[in-house]
Design a protein around this motif. Sequence first.
Motif, short mmCIF file in Angstrom:
data_model
loop_
_atom_site.label_atom_id
_atom_site.label_comp_id
_atom_site.label_asym_id
_atom_site.label_seq_id
_atom_site.Cartn_x
_atom_site.Cartn_y
_atom_site.Cartn_z
N GLY A 54 0.89 -1.24 0.20
CA GLY A 54 -0.28 -0.05 -0.15
C GLY A 54 1.16 1.02 -0.23
N PRO A 55 0.14 2.46 -0.46
CA PRO A 55 0.61 4.14 -0.06
C PRO A 55 2.19 3.09 0.99
CG PRO A 55 -1.69 3.89 -0.83
CD PRO A 55 -1.50 2.58 0.25
N LEU A 56 3.24 4.09 0.74
CA LEU A 56 4.14 4.00 1.72
C LEU A 56 4.27 5.80 2.63
CD1 LEU A 56 7.14 2.06 0.04
CD2 LEU A 56 5.79 1.65 1.56
N THR A 57 4.82 5.83 3.37
CA THR A 57 4.98 7.51 4.21
C THR A 57 6.29 7.69 3.76
OG1 THR A 57 6.57 6.65 6.39
CG2 THR A 57 3.95 6.44 6.48
N GLY A 58 5.98 8.72 3.66
CA GLY A 58 7.57 9.70 3.15
C GLY A 58 8.74 9.48 3.60
N ALA A 59 8.72 9.66 5.07
CA ALA A 59 9.99 8.94 5.93
C ALA A 59 10.13 7.32 5.19
CB ALA A 59 9.45 9.04 7.31
#
Length: 100
Positions: free
Chosen positions: A58-63
Amino acid sequence: MVIAGIPWEEICHTRAVQDWLAEGRQQGRQEGRQEGETKGRQEGEAAVTLRLLNRRCGPLTGATTTQIQALPLEQLESLADALLDFQGPADLSAWLAANS
């Protein structure tokens, strides 16, 4: 700069100095090319790995994205292999914790 009383303007036009300078430029170009190729491989591997991780986890965080982009090439390759066995984001978190 004066060497043995000979002005730099005269020394810099000698064949030996010209050869030395040309060799230095050639070495610099070669090192730059190698560095560019390595960086390009690392960036490409990171891009492909991130695309695959987005599909798997799924979508990953920016970090998380930043952390993955900072991995050296060898670790990116290892992550790309490992992600085939991931079931979700928890597996990615565990891998990053164990390999960072």
